[in-house]
Scaffold this motif. Structure first.
Motif, mmCIF file in Angstrom:
data_model
loop_
_atom_site.group_PDB
_atom_site.id
_atom_site.type_symbol
_atom_site.label_atom_id
_atom_site.label_comp_id
_atom_site.label_asym_id
_atom_site.label_seq_id
_atom_site.Cartn_x
_atom_site.Cartn_y
_atom_site.Cartn_z
ATOM 1 N N VAL A 44 31.453 -35.250 17.727
ATOM 2 C CA VAL A 44 31.418 -34.083 18.898
ATOM 3 C C VAL A 44 29.825 -33.838 18.913
ATOM 4 C CG1 VAL A 44 31.830 -31.730 19.522
ATOM 5 C CG2 VAL A 44 33.793 -33.171 18.863
ATOM 6 N N LEU A 45 29.239 -33.793 17.752
ATOM 7 C CA LEU A 45 27.819 -33.372 18.008
ATOM 8 C C LEU A 45 26.844 -34.579 18.517
ATOM 9 C CD1 LEU A 45 27.160 -31.676 14.455
ATOM 10 C CD2 LEU A 45 27.279 -30.611 16.814
ATOM 11 N N ALA A 46 27.336 -35.830 18.354
ATOM 12 C CA ALA A 46 26.548 -36.915 18.619
ATOM 13 C C ALA A 46 26.585 -36.943 20.392
ATOM 14 C CB ALA A 46 27.075 -38.364 18.073
ATOM 15 N N GLU A 47 27.937 -36.852 20.710
ATOM 16 C CA GLU A 47 28.281 -36.764 22.084
ATOM 17 C C GLU A 47 27.008 -35.788 23.126
ATOM 18 O OE1 GLU A 47 32.397 -35.785 22.993
ATOM 19 O OE2 GLU A 47 33.108 -37.429 21.926
ATOM 20 N N GLY A 48 26.800 -34.609 22.515
ATOM 21 C CA GLY A 48 26.025 -33.767 23.189
ATOM 22 C C GLY A 48 24.489 -34.047 22.513
ATOM 23 N N GLY A 49 24.187 -34.720 21.849
ATOM 24 C CA GLY A 49 22.986 -34.883 21.378
ATOM 25 C C GLY A 49 22.459 -34.000 20.498
ATOM 26 N N LEU A 50 23.332 -33.301 19.970
ATOM 27 C CA LEU A 50 22.897 -32.186 18.937
ATOM 28 C C LEU A 50 23.071 -32.873 17.216
ATOM 29 C CD1 LEU A 50 22.012 -29.246 18.877
ATOM 30 C CD2 LEU A 50 24.578 -28.719 18.603
ATOM 31 N N GLN A 51 22.187 -32.388 16.720
ATOM 32 C CA GLN A 51 22.345 -32.951 15.122
ATOM 33 C C GLN A 51 22.999 -31.725 14.320
ATOM 34 O OE1 GLN A 51 18.781 -34.526 13.257
ATOM 35 N NE2 GLN A 51 18.112 -35.411 15.552
ATOM 36 N N HIS A 52 23.541 -32.198 13.159
ATOM 37 C CA HIS A 52 24.264 -31.142 12.371
ATOM 38 C C HIS A 52 23.241 -30.116 12.144
ATOM 39 C CE1 HIS A 52 26.356 -29.378 8.860
ATOM 40 N NE2 HIS A 52 27.491 -29.482 9.716
ATOM 41 N N TRP A 53 22.139 -30.271 11.549
ATOM 42 C CA TRP A 53 21.212 -29.067 11.107
ATOM 43 C C TRP A 53 20.806 -28.204 12.602
ATOM 44 C CZ3 TRP A 53 16.420 -28.866 13.594
ATOM 45 C CH2 TRP A 53 15.996 -29.925 14.019
ATOM 46 N N GLN A 54 20.806 -28.668 13.650
ATOM 47 C CA GLN A 54 20.472 -27.970 14.759
ATOM 48 C C GLN A 54 21.653 -27.155 15.087
ATOM 49 O OE1 GLN A 54 19.612 -31.400 17.217
ATOM 50 N NE2 GLN A 54 17.734 -30.868 17.353
ATOM 51 N N PHE A 55 23.010 -27.626 14.891
ATOM 52 C CA PHE A 55 24.108 -26.900 15.333
ATOM 53 C C PHE A 55 24.311 -25.658 14.367
ATOM 54 C CE2 PHE A 55 28.540 -26.496 13.859
ATOM 55 C CZ PHE A 55 29.343 -26.041 15.021
ATOM 56 N N LYS A 56 23.920 -25.824 13.043
ATOM 57 C CA LYS A 56 23.984 -24.907 11.959
ATOM 58 C C LYS A 56 23.048 -23.448 12.049
ATOM 59 C CE LYS A 56 26.236 -24.990 8.587
ATOM 60 N NZ LYS A 56 27.289 -24.500 8.020
ATOM 61 N N VAL A 57 21.884 -23.902 12.831
ATOM 62 C CA VAL A 57 21.053 -22.945 13.189
ATOM 63 C C VAL A 57 21.472 -22.046 14.456
ATOM 64 C CG1 VAL A 57 18.780 -22.438 14.322
ATOM 65 C CG2 VAL A 57 18.920 -24.242 12.375
ATOM 66 N N LEU A 58 21.992 -22.854 15.429
ATOM 67 C CA LEU A 58 22.610 -22.242 16.383
ATOM 68 C C LEU A 58 23.657 -21.216 16.181
ATOM 69 C CD1 LEU A 58 22.424 -24.888 19.211
ATOM 70 C CD2 LEU A 58 20.672 -22.967 18.594
ATOM 71 N N LEU A 59 24.382 -21.861 15.188
ATOM 72 C CA LEU A 59 25.876 -21.110 14.766
ATOM 73 C C LEU A 59 25.537 -20.082 14.002
ATOM 74 C CD1 LEU A 59 28.919 -21.672 14.593
ATOM 75 C CD2 LEU A 59 28.563 -22.696 12.491
ATOM 76 N N MET A 60 24.392 -19.949 13.090
ATOM 77 C CA MET A 60 24.073 -18.796 12.481
ATOM 78 C C MET A 60 23.447 -17.677 13.413
ATOM 79 S SD MET A 60 24.711 -19.104 9.335
ATOM 80 C CE MET A 60 26.171 -20.288 9.740
#
Length: 164
Positions: A44-60
């Motif tokens: 899911v992250l790869a489809e949107g060009g988002l890396q896991h660490w970027q996702f975690k920052v946005l999530l926090m």
């Protein structure tokens, strides 16, 4: 109906007589589901060009509630990072337009990291994609079974956290 865990348990029950087949089946299935969920998140992250660490920052940032801001030190603590490691990560996320760093109105020495509308939209797309996979996994269970499973897993987590 036999699954991968059943075949795994059959092998080890023959090879090691002390193996508790029920416990082995539980933990084999938990491992299979964890691998599935991890791969789903990566996809899911790869489809949107988002890396896991970027996702975690946005999530926090989203987790903090409106106005979706935090100080860099708060973010670093939430993510288990040093201030320096976080600073390097924030630059890339800011360049993508998903966050902005703003000086505090009362104290210009302080900085706040804020989730932008674009960052929130990106985050919500990815959360929705993960939710689809989770719904697929849970589709074979009734609402009552899902609730029972959640309660049983809570007991296991509490036991694990009590020993930590």
């Amino acid at each position: 109906m036999e699954d991968t865990a059943d075949r795994h348990v059959d092998v080890w029950a023959r090879e090691l007589e002390h193996v508790d087949p029920v416990a082995e089946a539980i933990f084999a299935r938990l491992a299979i589901l964890a691998r599935y969920q991890t791969q789903l998140r990566r996809d899911v992250l790869a489809e949107g060009g988002l890396q896991h660490w970027q996702f975690k920052v946005l999530l926090m940032l989203r987790r903090n509630g409106p106005p979706y801001t935090a100080s860099p030190s708060q973010l670093a603590d939430l993510l288990g990072l040093t201030r320096g490691a976080l600073s390097a990560r924030l630059a890339a996320i800011e360049d993508a337009g998903w966050i902005v760093r703003e000086a505090d109105a009362r104290d210009r020495r302080r900085v706040h990291v804020r989730l932008t509308d674009a960052g929130n939209d990106t985050l919500m797309r990815h959360i929705g994609g993960e939710g689809n996979g989770e719904r697929t996994l849970l589709a074979g269970l009734t609402a009552r079974e899902r609730k029972n499973l959640a309660n049983l897993l809570r007991k296991m987590v509490l036991a694990a956290e009590g020993e930590a």
